[in-house]
Design a protein around this motif. Structure first.
Motif, PDB file in Angstrom:
ATOM      1  N   PHE A  95       0.848  -1.189   0.000  1.00 19.88           N
ATOM      2  CA  PHE A  95       0.000   0.000   0.000  1.00 19.88           C
ATOM      3  C   PHE A  95       0.886   1.242   0.000  1.00 19.88           C
ATOM      4  CE2 PHE A  95       0.987  -1.164   4.280  1.00 19.88           C
ATOM      5  CZ  PHE A  95       1.119   0.024   4.986  1.00 19.88           C
ATOM      6  N   LEU A  96       0.275   2.411  -0.026  1.00 20.86           N
ATOM      7  CA  LEU A  96       0.980   3.698  -0.042  1.00 20.86           C
ATOM      8  C   LEU A  96       1.941   3.799  -1.224  1.00 20.86           C
ATOM      9  CD1 LEU A  96       1.892   4.075   3.757  1.00 20.86           C
ATOM     10  CD2 LEU A  96       0.008   5.162   2.545  1.00 20.86           C
ATOM     11  N   GLN A  97       1.489   3.321  -2.392  1.00 22.38           N
ATOM     12  CA  GLN A  97       2.379   3.304  -3.538  1.00 22.38           C
ATOM     13  C   GLN A  97       2.600   4.686  -4.146  1.00 22.38           C
ATOM     14  OE1 GLN A  97       3.977   0.413  -4.125  1.00 22.38           O
ATOM     15  NE2 GLN A  97       2.851  -0.126  -2.271  1.00 22.38           N
ATOM     16  N   ASN A  98       1.614   5.563  -4.066  1.00 22.35           N
ATOM     17  CA  ASN A  98       1.717   6.854  -4.748  1.00 22.35           C
ATOM     18  C   ASN A  98       1.764   8.035  -3.793  1.00 22.35           C
ATOM     19  OD1 ASN A  98       1.551   5.647  -7.378  1.00 22.35           O
ATOM     20  ND2 ASN A  98      -0.635   5.329  -7.007  1.00 22.35           N
ATOM     21  N   LYS A 129       5.095  11.376   1.324  1.00 18.84           N
ATOM     22  CA  LYS A 129       5.847  11.283   2.567  1.00 18.84           C
ATOM     23  C   LYS A 129       5.876   9.863   3.125  1.00 18.84           C
ATOM     24  CE  LYS A 129       5.143  16.067   4.016  1.00 18.84           C
ATOM     25  NZ  LYS A 129       4.676  16.979   5.096  1.00 18.84           N
ATOM     26  N   LEU A 130       4.817   9.120   2.945  1.00 15.40           N
ATOM     27  CA  LEU A 130       4.752   7.718   3.357  1.00 15.40           C
ATOM     28  C   LEU A 130       4.504   6.886   2.108  1.00 15.40           C
ATOM     29  CD1 LEU A 130       2.526   7.886   6.570  1.00 15.40           C
ATOM     30  CD2 LEU A 130       5.002   7.617   6.462  1.00 15.40           C
ATOM     31  N   ILE A 155       5.263  -5.136   9.479  1.00 17.09           N
ATOM     32  CA  ILE A 155       4.941  -4.028   8.578  1.00 17.09           C
ATOM     33  C   ILE A 155       6.234  -3.289   8.258  1.00 17.09           C
ATOM     34  CG2 ILE A 155       4.410  -2.508  10.524  1.00 17.09           C
ATOM     35  CD1 ILE A 155       2.390  -1.093   8.715  1.00 17.09           C
ATOM     36  N   THR A 156       6.334  -2.817   7.016  1.00 15.20           N
ATOM     37  CA  THR A 156       7.499  -2.052   6.600  1.00 15.20           C
ATOM     38  C   THR A 156       7.059  -0.910   5.704  1.00 15.20           C
ATOM     39  OG1 THR A 156       9.641  -2.151   5.462  1.00 15.20           O
ATOM     40  CG2 THR A 156       7.894  -3.585   4.635  1.00 15.20           C
ATOM     41  N   MET A 157       7.778   0.206   5.744  1.00 13.22           N
ATOM     42  CA  MET A 157       7.437   1.339   4.878  1.00 13.22           C
ATOM     43  C   MET A 157       8.590   2.331   4.833  1.00 13.22           C
ATOM     44  SD  MET A 157       4.810   3.746   7.053  1.00 13.22           S
ATOM     45  CE  MET A 157       3.603   2.434   7.209  1.00 13.22           C
ATOM     46  N   LYS A 202      15.100  10.389   3.490  1.00 14.58           N
ATOM     47  CA  LYS A 202      14.341   9.169   3.298  1.00 14.58           C
ATOM     48  C   LYS A 202      14.793   8.104   4.289  1.00 14.58           C
ATOM     49  CE  LYS A 202      13.623   5.369   0.052  1.00 14.58           C
ATOM     50  NZ  LYS A 202      13.987   4.794  -1.268  1.00 14.58           N
ATOM     51  N   LEU A 203      13.846   7.474   4.975  1.00 13.66           N
ATOM     52  CA  LEU A 203      14.117   6.415   5.944  1.00 13.66           C
ATOM     53  C   LEU A 203      13.287   5.184   5.597  1.00 13.66           C
ATOM     54  CD1 LEU A 203      13.891   8.541   9.233  1.00 13.66           C
ATOM     55  CD2 LEU A 203      15.924   8.088   7.859  1.00 13.66           C
ATOM     56  N   THR A 204      13.821   4.019   5.915  1.00 11.27           N
ATOM     57  CA  THR A 204      13.102   2.762   5.733  1.00 11.27           C
ATOM     58  C   THR A 204      12.988   2.066   7.080  1.00 11.27           C
ATOM     59  OG1 THR A 204      13.924   2.468   3.472  1.00 11.27           O
ATOM     60  CG2 THR A 204      13.070   0.525   4.581  1.00 11.27           C
ATOM     61  N   SER A 205      11.769   1.776   7.510  1.00 13.43           N
ATOM     62  CA  SER A 205      11.550   1.159   8.814  1.00 13.43           C
ATOM     63  C   SER A 205      10.857  -0.188   8.645  1.00 13.43           C
ATOM     64  CB  SER A 205      10.698   2.053   9.711  1.00 13.43           C
ATOM     65  OG  SER A 205       9.407   2.224   9.150  1.00 13.43           O
ATOM     66  N   ARG A 206      11.102  -1.059   9.619  1.00 11.98           N
ATOM     67  CA  ARG A 206      10.477  -2.383   9.602  1.00 11.98           C
ATOM     68  C   ARG A 206      10.190  -2.802  11.040  1.00 11.98           C
ATOM     69  NH1 ARG A 206      10.230  -6.950   6.221  1.00 11.98           N
ATOM     70  NH2 ARG A 206      10.139  -8.943   7.340  1.00 11.98           N
ATOM     71  N   LEU A 207       8.974  -3.242  11.284  1.00 15.77           N
ATOM     72  CA  LEU A 207       8.561  -3.754  12.584  1.00 15.77           C
ATOM     73  C   LEU A 207       7.962  -5.134  12.373  1.00 15.77           C
ATOM     74  CD1 LEU A 207       8.092  -3.273  15.644  1.00 15.77           C
ATOM     75  CD2 LEU A 207       5.831  -2.393  15.036  1.00 15.77           C
TER      76      LEU A 207
END
Length: 790
Positions: A694-697, A700-701, A736-738, A746-751
């Motif tokens: 999700f949040l493809q387009n 900020k997220l 979840i990751t985003m 730009k940051l990449t997070s994963r929980l």
């Protein structure tokens, strides 16, 4: 007329140049005809040569410098027809949408890094999985081997959470070869409590070869190969920094790694520093049983399972059209505690914590692996010469209290029970001949020399020297458009020189020496010769259906350990004894693989069968060791055996970013002498997962993904004599990751949460399985990646 035509051509070029000057990049998305994002498509700009790979959402970004010359994009993917996009007709270079037509092309195109004939030949007939950095990062729990366990056919043999080694199709130890940047890694891999000494953050691309690979890789390639590829080179000039931090709740593990790389012209470099620190981990159990005693686990935490690690690597690269060379230095350093109840005769009072859950006490392991390698490739017309040179220094020290070994502390100067120091020198040479477009020829040789020294008040292995040299020839033919055939032969020589060892005898009552000695290992030499071969074929029935067949006569020389060990291996809770009369282990193996791939569905099914003569294995004798705290006596034996099984994996893209994944594996074996299964055979399993993107387009997220997966491990009741069976289990994971922006960065997070239900389950091939200790409990993992351009 010519002036008018020139103006028509000039206007789009002016528009194109203005866009480049403004955006300094070309970006967009790769989609199937039905609009589903295409991952791992290769996008390259011509004639500059700048390239990248599309992510899970199909998006790509190629930085462009003002001096770069650009004309068109070329997009390639395994399942889609190659497509070229003229850039002069694009109105906006930062939002290009490219639709791909489904087609299945040559399997070798799946390779994500620089290709060579070595990888292409293997890919054409064997079951191969190629992993990128994102997969390894997503499945990283602190060890490189642990990240591989998510694949069908692969399992992890672990000691706690910091020490792990891989198994492929039920084979491990010296039957799984780790080819680290062209050099076979040697790190005392014969021991079940010896982990794979590779920084889990320092791997960009990995090729997993399932099945026999002795022909191209030599002895130890009997069960499969983990081929760690070359380091990634930056796509453009400049300096780049990336930070990744990770935290795990179960044992308070804190991981930090920094990658600093850069490129200028033909030269590039890379440096990485990694530090990991973790405490005693918890299990969903209050007690365990050992030697007939029921013992408590205080606060569900295993005492003395903490550890810390510090790793470093650096590389310097030069690449041109006809010459490339990489010099790499790496250092792996680990200090890991061994559960207090795993050595000697544990007592309840020894298992109680003192309040410091990060203290690393005795018994423990202190491991180091230092490596220097050089990989050089020289283009000679259409031919290619490859040279790999490597030196490795492996240091493995096991510390324990002398009294637990029946030795008075007054007689030794330290707690060093066992010190193993292995030096390995390696040289590989390959010459590739590209006779024509339909035929490729490969000649190669491999040479390895090992010297092992020892220290400590205990004895397990003697001093030894080993030498191996092999020569092979391999060819690949493409017959018309549907068939590819490959075949080859190999000849090897192996030599071992074993030194005699006399071990002092100690009085059981006073723990003092008696003045007498026992010969644990005599002085002897062994020499081995072997000829092996392999044949493979790939048949592309049509654009979607591909069949692969591989037949191999693989081999493995007995190791010095299997020939000469004779002592207590405390990490395995047993006395291990070798046999100096062991012969060559040979396997006659066959793999059949079916592949189906369309725009929405990928499916792979593999079946394998292997008949082994003189299969070497370590078996329990049912007797107790005569040595102090030796536990049970295990003996290296040799019998004929059979292995067979299958793997299945499928991925189906439903719609609107929803994807279903399924994987299953099964392996069984039979000792043809005892008519019983071989020991340490992994349980069969089936995994089902669901991913939603999700949040493809969004700005900020974006690039969001939610996933959940469940793995069912079947019970393992097919066990060797004196080996315990293991019940079935179910483990549920989710996360979840985003990507997001913070202060313009730009940051990449994963929980993620592993073992969400806090299930109490046993890993049949875990070394703590002998103590009835379950695996790690519920573990919440959070990671954050920060890329920085300097």
């Amino acid at each position: 007329m010519s002036i008018i035509l020139s103006r028509k051509l000039l206007c789009p070029l002016i528009i194109l140049i203005s866009y480049i000057m403004e955006a300094q990049q070309i970006s967009g998305v790769i989609l199937s005809e039905t609009g589903y994002p295409i991952e791992t498509a290769t996008i390259q700009v011509f004639p500059s040569g700048n390239a990248t790979i599309s992510d899970k959402q199909g998006r790509f970004n190629i930085p462009i410098a003002e001096k770069d010359s650009i004309s068109f994009l070329e997009v390639n993917h395994l399942a889609y027809l190659k497509k070229q996009i003229p850039l002069s007709i694009q109105q906006n270079l930062d939002s290009i949408e490219i639709r791909m037509k489904a087609i299945v092309t040559d399997l070798a195109e799946v390779t994500l890094v620089q290709k060579s004939i070595l990888q292409e030949v293997i890919n054409n007939s064997q079951s191969v999985v190629i992993l990128d950095k994102d997969f390894i990062s997503s499945n990283n729990t602190g060890t490189f081997s642990g990240a591989l366990a998510a694949l069908p056919g692969l399992n992890t043999m672990n000691v706690g959470v910091g020490i792990a080694k891989p198994m492929i199709r039920g084979m491990g130890f010296n039957r799984v070869l780790v080819n680290n940047r062209g050099i076979k890694q040697e790190g005392q891999q014969w021991g079940a409590d010896h982990g794979l000494e590779v920084d889990p953050f320092d791997v960009d691309n990995v090729e997993i070869i399932k099945g026999p690979a002795s022909l191209l890789f030599g002895s130890d390639g009997l069960g499969g190969v983990i081929n760690i590829k070359d380091d990634r080179v930056p796509e453009k000039d400049g300096h780049f920094l990336e930070y990744l931090g990770m935290y795990q709740s179960d044992n308070g593990a804190i991981s930090n790694t920094i990658d600093w790389e850069g490129k200028k012209g033909n030269w590039s470099y890379g440096n990485r520093i990694t530090h990991q620190d973790y405490g005693d981990y918890t299990v969903p159990a209050d007690d365990f049983s050992y030697a007939g005693f029921d013992l408590p686990i205080f606060e569900n935490r295993l005492k003395n399972t903490a550890g810390n690690e510090f790793h470093f690597s650096g590389n310097l690269n030069y690449r041109s059209k006809t010459f490339s060379s990489t010099l790499r230095i790496s250092s792996f350093n680990q200090k890991a505690g061994i559960f207090t109840g795993a050595i000697g005769l544990p007592r309840a009072y020894n298992l109680r914590h003192n309040g410091d859950f990060r203290n690393i006490d005795v018994p423990r392991q202190e491991n180091q692996h230092h490596m220097i390698t050089n990989n050089t490739t020289i283009a000679i017309g259409s031919d290619q010469l490859e040279i790999d040179l490597g030196y490795q220094r492996n240091i493995r020290e096991e510390l324990s209290f002398p009294g637990a070994h029946g030795i008075s502390p007054e007689l030794v100067g330290s707690n060093l029970a066992l010190g193993l120091y292995l030096d390995t020198y390696t040289a590989n040479l390959r010459y590739e001949i590209n006779a024509n477009d339909d035929r490729q020829i490969l000649f190669g040789s491999q040479l390895q020399y090992m010297n092992n020294q020892k220290d400590g008040f205990e004895f397990l292995l003697p001093v030894f020297n080993s030498f191996q040299v092999g020569f092979f020839h391999y060819q690949l033919w493409e017959l018309k458009t549907k068939w590819k055939i490959n075949a080859g032969l190999r000849y090897d020589i192996g030599l071992h020189h074993i030194d005699q060892h006399l071990q002092p005898i100690y009085d059981r009552g006073t723990l003092m020496p008696t003045g007498e000695f026992e010969e644990r290992t005599p002085d002897f030499n062994r020499e081995f010769h072997n000829i092996s071969g392999a044949f493979g074929a790939t048949f592309k029935r049509n654009r979607k259906n591909i069949f692969k067949l591989h037949l191999g006569n693989s081999f493995r020389f007995p190791t010095a350990i299997e020939l000469s060990s004779n002592g207590v291996h405390h990490g395995n809770f047993r006395h291990e004894r070798g046999d100096s009369n062991l012969g060559i282990e040979r396997g006659y193996q066959g793999d059949l693989t079916y592949l189906f791939q369309s725009s929405d569905l990928f499916l792979e099914a593999s079946a394998f069968y292997g008949y082994f003569t003189d299969y070497i294995y370590l078996a329990p004798t049912g007797n107790f060791s005569p040595l102090a705290s030796g536990g049970t006596l295990w003996q290296y034996r040799q019998d004929d055996a059979i292995f067979n099984g299958f793997e299945f994996s499928a991925q189906y893209n439903i719609a609107m970013g929803l994807q279903v994944d399924m994987a299953a594996d099964f392996v069984q074996n039979l000792n043809l002498n005892s008519r019983l299964p071989l020991p340490l055979t992994p349980s069969s399993s089936i995994t089902l997962g669901l991913d939603y993107s999700f949040l493809q387009n969004q700005e900020k997220l974006k690039n969001g993904q939610v996933f959940i997966s469940g793995r069912y491990n079947f019970s393992q009741n097919r066990t060797d004599r004196n080996e315990r069976s293991t019940p079935d289990s179910f483990i549920l994971n989710a996360g979840i990751t985003m990507d997001f922006k913070f202060l313009g960065q730009k940051l990449t997070s994963r929980l993620s949460v592993n073992n969400m239900l806090n299930a109490r389950y046993l890993n049949h091939i875990s070394r703590y399985r002998l103590l009835n200790l379950p695996e790690q409990g519920r573990n919440i993992i959070f990671s954050l990646k920060v890329p920085i351009t300097i």
